[in-house]
Design a protein around this motif. Structure first.
Motif, PDB file in Angstrom:
ATOM      1  N   UNK A 225       8.161  -4.967   4.515  1.00  0.00           N
ATOM      2  CA  UNK A 225       9.147  -3.896   4.455  1.00  0.00           C
ATOM      3  C   UNK A 225       8.544  -2.573   4.920  1.00  0.00           C
ATOM      4  N   UNK A 226       7.277  -2.334   4.547  1.00  0.00           N
ATOM      5  CA  UNK A 226       6.630  -1.097   4.982  1.00  0.00           C
ATOM      6  C   UNK A 226       6.534  -1.043   6.504  1.00  0.00           C
ATOM      7  N   UNK A 227       6.404  -2.217   7.126  1.00  0.00           N
ATOM      8  CA  UNK A 227       6.340  -2.257   8.593  1.00  0.00           C
ATOM      9  C   UNK A 227       7.708  -1.994   9.214  1.00  0.00           C
ATOM     10  N   UNK A 228       8.729  -2.557   8.570  1.00  0.00           N
ATOM     11  CA  UNK A 228      10.066  -2.493   9.156  1.00  0.00           C
ATOM     12  C   UNK A 228      10.704  -1.120   8.987  1.00  0.00           C
ATOM     13  N   UNK A 229      10.481  -0.496   7.816  1.00  0.00           N
ATOM     14  CA  UNK A 229      11.123   0.781   7.528  1.00  0.00           C
ATOM     15  C   UNK A 229      10.068   1.880   7.684  1.00  0.00           C
ATOM     16  N   UNK A 230      10.362   2.853   8.528  1.00  0.00           N
ATOM     17  CA  UNK A 230       9.368   3.894   8.815  1.00  0.00           C
ATOM     18  C   UNK A 230       9.158   4.828   7.637  1.00  0.00           C
ATOM     19  N   UNK A 231       7.898   5.186   7.411  1.00  0.00           N
ATOM     20  CA  UNK A 231       7.566   6.272   6.484  1.00  0.00           C
ATOM     21  C   UNK A 231       7.790   5.960   5.021  1.00  0.00           C
ATOM     22  N   UNK A 232       7.694   4.677   4.621  1.00  0.00           N
ATOM     23  CA  UNK A 232       7.857   4.380   3.200  1.00  0.00           C
ATOM     24  C   UNK A 232       6.646   3.590   2.699  1.00  0.00           C
ATOM     25  N   UNK A 233       6.447   3.645   1.405  1.00  0.00           N
ATOM     26  CA  UNK A 233       5.513   2.708   0.768  1.00  0.00           C
ATOM     27  C   UNK A 233       6.285   1.979  -0.321  1.00  0.00           C
ATOM     28  N   UNK A 234       6.020   0.657  -0.403  1.00  0.00           N
ATOM     29  CA  UNK A 234       6.762  -0.178  -1.341  1.00  0.00           C
ATOM     30  C   UNK A 234       5.775  -0.702  -2.379  1.00  0.00           C
ATOM     31  N   UNK A 235       6.044  -0.444  -3.662  1.00  0.00           N
ATOM     32  CA  UNK A 235       5.137  -0.913  -4.717  1.00  0.00           C
ATOM     33  C   UNK A 235       5.930  -1.691  -5.759  1.00  0.00           C
ATOM     34  N   UNK A 236       5.212  -2.459  -6.557  1.00  0.00           N
ATOM     35  CA  UNK A 236       5.874  -3.186  -7.637  1.00  0.00           C
ATOM     36  C   UNK A 236       6.246  -2.224  -8.753  1.00  0.00           C
ATOM     37  N   UNK A 237       7.118  -2.702  -9.637  1.00  0.00           N
ATOM     38  CA  UNK A 237       7.557  -1.848 -10.731  1.00  0.00           C
ATOM     39  C   UNK A 237       6.380  -1.440 -11.609  1.00  0.00           C
ATOM     40  N   UNK A 238       5.440  -2.389 -11.830  1.00  0.00           N
ATOM     41  CA  UNK A 238       4.330  -2.028 -12.730  1.00  0.00           C
ATOM     42  C   UNK A 238       3.444  -0.963 -12.091  1.00  0.00           C
ATOM     43  N   UNK A 239       3.312  -0.979 -10.746  1.00  0.00           N
ATOM     44  CA  UNK A 239       2.564   0.110 -10.104  1.00  0.00           C
ATOM     45  C   UNK A 239       3.303   1.425 -10.269  1.00  0.00           C
ATOM     46  N   UNK A 240       4.613   1.353 -10.196  1.00  0.00           N
ATOM     47  CA  UNK A 240       5.409   2.566 -10.369  1.00  0.00           C
ATOM     48  C   UNK A 240       5.209   3.130 -11.765  1.00  0.00           C
ATOM     49  N   UNK A 241       5.140   2.224 -12.763  1.00  0.00           N
ATOM     50  CA  UNK A 241       4.921   2.676 -14.148  1.00  0.00           C
ATOM     51  C   UNK A 241       3.534   3.305 -14.265  1.00  0.00           C
ATOM     52  N   UNK A 242       2.544   2.637 -13.678  1.00  0.00           N
ATOM     53  CA  UNK A 242       1.190   3.188 -13.718  1.00  0.00           C
ATOM     54  C   UNK A 242       1.098   4.525 -13.003  1.00  0.00           C
ATOM     55  N   UNK A 243       2.022   4.761 -12.059  1.00  0.00           N
ATOM     56  CA  UNK A 243       2.015   6.012 -11.315  1.00  0.00           C
ATOM     57  C   UNK A 243       2.609   7.173 -12.078  1.00  0.00           C
ATOM     58  N   UNK A 244       3.240   6.892 -13.227  1.00  0.00           N
ATOM     59  CA  UNK A 244       3.830   7.983 -14.011  1.00  0.00           C
ATOM     60  C   UNK A 244       2.728   8.932 -14.467  1.00  0.00           C
ATOM     61  N   UNK A 245       2.983  10.248 -14.429  1.00  0.00           N
ATOM     62  CA  UNK A 245       1.923  11.207 -14.762  1.00  0.00           C
ATOM     63  C   UNK A 245       1.360  10.936 -16.152  1.00  0.00           C
ATOM     64  N   UNK A 246       0.050  10.794 -16.242  1.00  0.00           N
ATOM     65  CA  UNK A 246      -0.624  10.621 -17.528  1.00  0.00           C
ATOM     66  C   UNK A 246      -0.593   9.210 -18.074  1.00  0.00           C
ATOM     67  N   UNK A 247       0.195   8.316 -17.437  1.00  0.00           N
ATOM     68  CA  UNK A 247       0.385   6.987 -18.028  1.00  0.00           C
ATOM     69  C   UNK A 247      -0.920   6.209 -18.114  1.00  0.00           C
ATOM     70  N   UNK A 248      -1.638   6.099 -17.004  1.00  0.00           N
ATOM     71  CA  UNK A 248      -2.894   5.322 -17.010  1.00  0.00           C
ATOM     72  C   UNK A 248      -3.937   5.969 -17.910  1.00  0.00           C
ATOM     73  N   UNK A 249      -3.966   7.317 -17.894  1.00  0.00           N
ATOM     74  CA  UNK A 249      -4.963   7.998 -18.723  1.00  0.00           C
ATOM     75  C   UNK A 249      -4.714   7.718 -20.195  1.00  0.00           C
TER      76      UNK A 249
END
Lengths: 375, 223
Positions: A225-249
């Motif tokens: 999908x990242x190849x097909x759609x320009x300028x996006x990054x596609x991550x799993x939901x759990x990566x999205x959760x880990x990306x929440x500010x302060x979550x991993x810390x």
């Protein structure tokens, strides 16, 4: 079991004290896990509640909503990708809200997360009071129930958004919806856009700006999908959760404490049982002299440790739930029964496992010690 | 023969030198016999008892307990042999402190599997014979020294063992109690047709025994 139970019964004081240590350790483990779970819920409950499997961000956003800016016009292209069942746009902003007629004496403005979604989107949680957002009520918002329970807002209240001229109207409540440690406030995408991008140029020139897309679909190929759609990054939901500010810390800190606690408790429990075993060397020598096999004694020890730990951990769980009742409501404490069972089993395995050191020691006791004079 | 020892020696290595604890000891004990071994400390009595009790293997010679050669047995078979063929009466404090008198006896049955009703009845019968009628539920610390030794005697007979080994059973008892304890051992040995060996310092007790051996510097001589 025979020996184990008889000895437990006879040495009440001694075993109560050891049991107490295990109770305290278990108690601490469960409270920490409850706090950890509570914190991570506070941090990302709304994302966790999503049914989505993947989240699409702007390329370079590093799975952070605040760094990601996409055009909603990409939606049709993403929908066309293989495996994608449904796509929902999402937008977020941190706001402060106050009653329309100003803050009363002794009250504060309330921080909240303004989350833009489409009215019929699968990202809309189930309302427990009032109704869901709809396009016809443009400024209608659905708030987390804590705004009612703790801050006194009610359905029909009109609220002002601090730092803007927009007003919103609470039309419904949802539960367990927090985002970035703040109560969630679901609103129509257009309303959020109006709030966020009212200043010219604040949308970086992106038309119909949103922050991210949530994707429903189990067999989505993120790399493709990242190849097909320009300028996006596609991550799993759990990566999205880990990306929440302060979550991993936050999670990392709590997990670190838990792991250390469990490792330390393994040593403490092992040492206790080991000392207890050494004290009984003479007894075990006698038992071996009169014909007890290593297996017989080992079973007695292990079953004793099992019984003692099992009931101590149960008491620890009971105490944890009792403590949870007296914790203040604002405290991010959330006991997950599944986690409680897992940590309970981990503690049980650790104490029974640590008793195996003692068992090893016993198998080396020479029955000659029973004669009491052969060195 | 219940116990038969032929030319048994036990040598301990201590650094460069060797200590001969037992030197070519031969002895036979048949069922119904009560034999005493006396000797000064350090003469090898404990080593003798350890070998006769299948706790220790000899360096040389042949030991047969109930016609089983202990040299050929593995550790597990040895503890099985001890459990079923040998009854130990040790010096002191050899009862499990957290078990009451009856449970101390039944422990042996637990070790070999299940406790049946008959086992319970047999244990009570033994305890009554040994004058412990009202002590079934007592814990060892609630008994006198003589009573504890009597419980130990009852325990040694519990598993129908053919060989009874007593290690200084009168060590901590006054003359009256000591007489009582040894006469009880003697009585049970005769009545139940067991073989028994008692190691003792106490020359007062030899009157109860069929034969008396003296152990000196690892050598055993009949008196």
């Amino acid at each position: 079991m025979f020996l184990a139970l008889k000895e437990l019964k006879h040495g009440k004081l001694r075993f109560t004290m050891i049991g107490l240590i295990i109770v305290l350790i278990a108690w601490l483990v469960f409270i920490l896990s409850g706090l950890g779970n509570g914190l991570s819920t506070l941090s990302a409950a709304t994302i966790k509640n999503w049914e989505a499997e993947h989240v699409v961000y702007e390329n370079g956003a590093g799975a952070k909503f605040s760094k990601s800016l996409l055009s909603q016009s990409l939606q049709s292209k993403i929908e066309a990708q293989p495996g994608v069942e449904e796509v929902a746009p999402f937008s977020q902003a941190v706001i402060a809200i106050l009653p329309i007629d100003g803050v009363a004496e002794g009250e504060d403005k309330v921080d909240a997360a303004l989350l833009g979604i489409e009215a019929s989107s699968f990202l809309h949680p189930e309302v427990i009071e009032g109704k869901a957002i709809e396009p016809t009520i443009k400024n209608g918002v659905v708030a987390n129930i804590t705004l009612k329970d703790q801050k006194g807002y009610a359905i029909g209240d009109v609220i002002a958004i601090d730092g803007s001229e927009l007003n919103a109207k609470i039309i419904g409540f949802v539960e367990n919806e927090t985002f970035n440690h703040l109560p969630s406030l679901f609103a129509n995408m257009d309303f959020v856009r109006e709030y966020k991008y009212s200043a010219p140029g604040s949308n970086n020139g992106v038309e119909d700006a949103i922050n991210a897309f949530a994707i429903l679909g189990k067999v989505v190929d993120a790399i493709q999908m990242e190849k097909e759609v320009d300028g996006v990054e596609v991550v799993t939901k759990s990566s999205a959760i880990n990306g929440m500010p302060g979550y991993t810390a936050e999670n990392g800190t709590i997990m670190m404490m838990l792991v250390f606690l469990i490792v330390i408790s393994a040593f403490v429990i092992a040492v206790f049982f080991y000392v207890l075993t050494i004290q009984k060397t003479q007894q075990f020598g006698v038992m071996k002299a009169i014909g007890a096999s290593n297996g017989f004694i080992a079973r007695a020890i292990v079953s004793q440790v099992f019984v003692l730990s099992f009931f101590s951990i149960l008491i620890g769980i009971g105490l944890t739930y009792l403590t949870a009742m007296v914790f203040p409501e604002e405290m991010p404490f959330n006991l997950d029964p599944v986690l409680v069972i897992i940590y309970g089993i981990v503690l049980l395995v650790i104490s029974v496992g640590s008793s195996l050191f003692s068992v090893r020691r016993i198998s080396k006791i020479d029955p000659l010690t029973a004669l009491g004079r052969v060195e | 023969m219940t116990l038969s020892m032929k030319n048994v020696s036990k040598v301990y290595k201590e650094g460069e030198s060797q200590i001969i604890a037992l030197d070519q000891v031969s002895m036979e004990v048949a069922s119904g016999e009560f034999v005493a071994i006396i000797g000064p400390s350090g003469s090898g009595k404990s080593t003798f008892l350890s070998i006769a009790g299948a706790l220790l293997k000899p360096s040389q010679g042949e030991v047969k307990i109930d016609n089983k050669n202990i040299a050929t047995l593995k550790d597990k078979e040895l503890s099985h042999l001890r459990l079923h063929e040998i009854g130990f009466i040790l010096q002191t404090s050899n009862l499990m402190p957290y078990l009451n008198v009856l449970d101390n006896l039944l422990l042996l049955k637990k070790m070999s599997g299940k406790v049946t009703k008959q086992d319970g009845a047999f244990a009570k019968e033994l305890l009554i014979e040994l004058g412990l009628t009202d002590k079934f539920e007592k814990f060892p610390n609630e008994l006198s020294g003589g009573e504890r030794q009597r419980v130990a005697i009852a325990r040694s007979f519990m598993n129908d063992s053919s060989l009874i080994l007593a290690d200084e059973p009168t060590a901590s008892l006054d003359t009256n109690r000591a007489n009582e304890v040894v006469s009880l051992i003697s009585k049970e040995v005769k009545a139940r047709g067991r073989a028994a060996i008692m190691v003792t310092h106490d020359e007062r007790m030899l009157a109860y025994c069929d034969r008396v051996y003296r152990m000196e510097d690892g050598k055993l001589t009949l008196q």
